[in-house]
Enzyme design. Structure first.
Site, PDB file in Angstrom:
ATOM      1  N   GLU A  32     -24.060  -8.742  28.394  1.00 30.70           N
ATOM      2  CA  GLU A  32     -23.659  -7.748  27.395  1.00 30.70           C
ATOM      3  C   GLU A  32     -24.272  -6.404  27.776  1.00 30.70           C
ATOM      4  O   GLU A  32     -25.438  -6.345  28.172  1.00 30.70           O
ATOM      5  CB  GLU A  32     -24.122  -8.174  26.004  1.00 30.70           C
ATOM      6  CG  GLU A  32     -23.962  -7.147  24.903  1.00 30.70           C
ATOM      7  CD  GLU A  32     -22.516  -6.707  24.720  1.00 30.70           C
ATOM      8  OE1 GLU A  32     -22.311  -5.488  24.543  1.00 30.70           O
ATOM      9  OE2 GLU A  32     -21.604  -7.551  24.753  1.00 30.70           O
TER      10      GLU A  32
ATOM     11  N   CYS B 130      -2.058   0.416   9.283  1.00 28.95           N
ATOM     12  CA  CYS B 130      -1.229  -0.783   9.201  1.00 28.95           C
ATOM     13  C   CYS B 130       0.145  -0.490   9.789  1.00 28.95           C
ATOM     14  O   CYS B 130       0.785   0.494   9.428  1.00 28.95           O
ATOM     15  CB  CYS B 130      -1.084  -1.245   7.749  1.00 28.95           C
ATOM     16  SG  CYS B 130      -2.594  -1.943   7.048  1.00 28.95           S
TER      17      CYS B 130
ATOM     18  N   TYR C  48     -19.235 -10.374  28.226  1.00 26.59           N
ATOM     19  CA  TYR C  48     -18.992  -9.448  27.113  1.00 26.59           C
ATOM     20  C   TYR C  48     -19.395 -10.173  25.831  1.00 26.59           C
ATOM     21  O   TYR C  48     -18.661 -10.208  24.845  1.00 26.59           O
ATOM     22  CB  TYR C  48     -17.523  -9.017  27.049  1.00 26.59           C
ATOM     23  CG  TYR C  48     -16.935  -8.525  28.351  1.00 26.59           C
ATOM     24  CD1 TYR C  48     -17.065  -7.192  28.744  1.00 26.59           C
ATOM     25  CD2 TYR C  48     -16.249  -9.392  29.196  1.00 26.59           C
ATOM     26  CE1 TYR C  48     -16.513  -6.737  29.941  1.00 26.59           C
ATOM     27  CE2 TYR C  48     -15.701  -8.954  30.389  1.00 26.59           C
ATOM     28  CZ  TYR C  48     -15.833  -7.627  30.757  1.00 26.59           C
ATOM     29  OH  TYR C  48     -15.282  -7.195  31.947  1.00 26.59           O
TER      30      TYR C  48
ATOM     31  N   CYS D  39      -8.189  -9.477  22.689  1.00 22.19           N
ATOM     32  CA  CYS D  39      -7.718  -8.764  21.502  1.00 22.19           C
ATOM     33  C   CYS D  39      -6.529  -7.867  21.817  1.00 22.19           C
ATOM     34  O   CYS D  39      -6.009  -7.195  20.926  1.00 22.19           O
ATOM     35  CB  CYS D  39      -8.848  -7.953  20.873  1.00 22.19           C
ATOM     36  SG  CYS D  39      -9.612  -6.758  21.976  1.00 22.19           S
TER      37      CYS D  39
ATOM     38  N   GLN E  63     -16.586 -10.024  14.624  1.00 20.80           N
ATOM     39  CA  GLN E  63     -15.188 -10.166  14.242  1.00 20.80           C
ATOM     40  C   GLN E  63     -14.976  -9.670  12.816  1.00 20.80           C
ATOM     41  O   GLN E  63     -15.758  -9.972  11.913  1.00 20.80           O
ATOM     42  CB  GLN E  63     -14.758 -11.631  14.350  1.00 20.80           C
ATOM     43  CG  GLN E  63     -14.694 -12.155  15.775  1.00 20.80           C
ATOM     44  CD  GLN E  63     -13.547 -11.543  16.564  1.00 20.80           C
ATOM     45  OE1 GLN E  63     -12.549 -11.070  16.011  1.00 20.80           O
ATOM     46  NE2 GLN E  63     -13.685 -11.544  17.885  1.00 20.80           N
TER      47      GLN E  63
ATOM     48  N   CYS F  52       0.842  -1.199   0.000  1.00 21.91           N
ATOM     49  CA  CYS F  52       0.000   0.000   0.000  1.00 21.91           C
ATOM     50  C   CYS F  52       0.877   1.248   0.000  1.00 21.91           C
ATOM     51  O   CYS F  52       1.779   1.376   0.834  1.00 21.91           O
ATOM     52  CB  CYS F  52      -0.904   0.007   1.237  1.00 21.91           C
ATOM     53  SG  CYS F  52      -1.893   1.511   1.406  1.00 21.91           S
TER      54      CYS F  52
END
Length: 417
Positions: free
Chosen positions: A302, A92, A280, A373, A251, A81
């Site tokens: 949640e 990125c 969660y 994550c 996701q 890119c």
């Protein structure tokens, strides 16, 4: 700092030899030798000799971009890119790194964090595993910021400045084909586009969103107007079809949901009749997999109204309860209470926190699958778990976000040493 280091200002350039990768998409270097001032260098690789331009000064460390490479690593490649460079798009972090070296980079970061912050002496041989589909064209959800000239683009690293682009190379092909980046967007602060695994494509505009939010954030402020497509999209995962709001959390890698569900089921090894919590829980992805495997009561917690509605809609055919609450509040006020056999803990990037971990330990489940994550948040929570007498029995890590510094981990925690 030495006097010379003390006189540095933003924009100054220094020549450094780059060291190991660190959490955040940069490598660690030192100005003035091994005991010199720490500088976190982006766009570099371990072992390289580079000229780095100072971008930020902080007490105790500096941030910089590698603008000239004098001695290149054999793992360096040309970014696919044109916007993946200093003073351009910050989305990125690793486009200059070969595919194999990206996995090694992330593996080193995960191990270092779990050792240094998590206090683990053994990281159980964890290695970051690739997902199918390659490094480009995987991102199914993207958010473009809009600049003062009404042009859409992506944000510079640690900045509110918008970089107009022609297309995002890591975006799903269906999103790259949209004309979003070719248009002007007056009176709009952000454009969001979704390409679901069910083949649906939606585009919406937002007004009043905070311009500094990350492209990986799960929620955004401001009013949302649907421009194209449906307000709900179809996703396919865990052997089921899901109906989820386009604005809701899912996701973003097409293979991530199935990969993570498979890991959680393998690690927890659910047995018939075992009760479970999906904390969660979002739309209830893990809850569905557990309920189908155990045939027993599964509880989802949640806090997002969008997520709660999606979970109740998608789990209606299963023995599942959806509790609308923050996880810490639900545990403290006994909106959910033990005994419970299995727990899936899938918190946002900030992690679960000590309060939640202590409450889970007190509930005495047989096992906890922690889906993280952010490996730094996982490390902090692992340290709390181990301080309560728990241990990490197994670790997995997956490259759910190729070309970026982000990585998804799954840890199996069990009571007793």
């Amino acid at each position: 700092m030495s006097p010379a280091e003390h006189d540095l200002v933003e924009g100054d350039r220094v020549e450094v030899t780059v060291g190991a990768p660190a959490h955040g998409g940069h490598c660690v270097a030192r100005i003035g030798g091994e005991h010199g001032h720490v500088v976190f260098v982006r766009h570099a690789l371990p072992g390289e000799r580079v000229t780095a331009e100072i971008t930020e000064l902080h007490r105790g460390y500096l941030r910089a971009d590698a603008v000239t490479v004098h001695q290149a690593s054999p793992d360096r490649v040309t970014p696919p890119c044109p916007y993946a460079r200093p003073d351009a798009c910050g989305g990125c972090d690793l486009q200059h790194v070969s595919p194999a070296a990206q996995l090694e980079w992330k593996t080193a970061v995960v191990r270092e964090l779990l050792t240094r912050m998590g206090g683990l002496e053994d990281t159980l041989g964890v290695r970051v595993e690739p997902l199918p589909g390659g490094l480009l064209g995987w991102r199914t959800r993207i958010r473009y910021a809009v600049d003062a000239a009404d042009r859409p683009g992506l944000l510079k690293h640690r900045s509110h400045e918008v970089v107009p682009i022609d297309r995002c190379r890591i975006a799903h092909p269906a999103l790259q084909q949209l004309d979003v980046t070719a248009r002007r967007w007056p009176d709009v602060s952000a454009i969001e586009a979704v390409a679901s695994t069910g083949g649906d494509v939606t585009v919406s505009a937002r007004d009043g969103s905070a311009p500094g939010e990350s492209l990986l954030d799960e929620t955004h402020g401001g009013d949302r107007a649907l421009l194209d497509g449906s307000a709900h999209v179809r996703e396919f995962a865990a052997g089921r079809e899901w109906n989820v709001p386009a604005e809701g959390f899912w996701q973003i890698h097409p293979a991530a949901a199935d990969t993570l569900v498979a890991a959680v089921l393998e690690l927890l090894d659910p047995r018939p009749g075992e009760s479970s919590w999906d904390l969660y829980g979002g739309a209830g992805l893990f809850a569905a997999a557990l309920a189908e495997r155990t045939g027993a009561r599964t509880t989802v917690v949640e806090s997002s109204p969008v997520g709660v509605a999606a979970a109740r809609r998608n789990l209606a055919d299963l023995s599942a309860e959806v509790v609308a609450a923050k996880v810490d509040v639900a545990l403290a006020r006994r909106r959910i209470a033990g005994p419970v056999d299995l727990v899936v803990l899938d918190p946002p990037r900030a992690g679960a926190g000590a309060k939640v971990v202590r409450a889970l330990a007190a509930a005495r489940p047989r096992a906890v699958a922690y889906v993280a994550c952010d490996p730094a948040a996982l490390a902090r929570d692992v340290k709390t778990f181990t301080g309560l007498g728990w241990r990490v029995a197994e670790l997995r890590a997956y490259d759910c976000f190729p070309m970026t510094q982000h990585v998804e981990c799954v840890a199996l925690l069990v009571p007793g040493r």
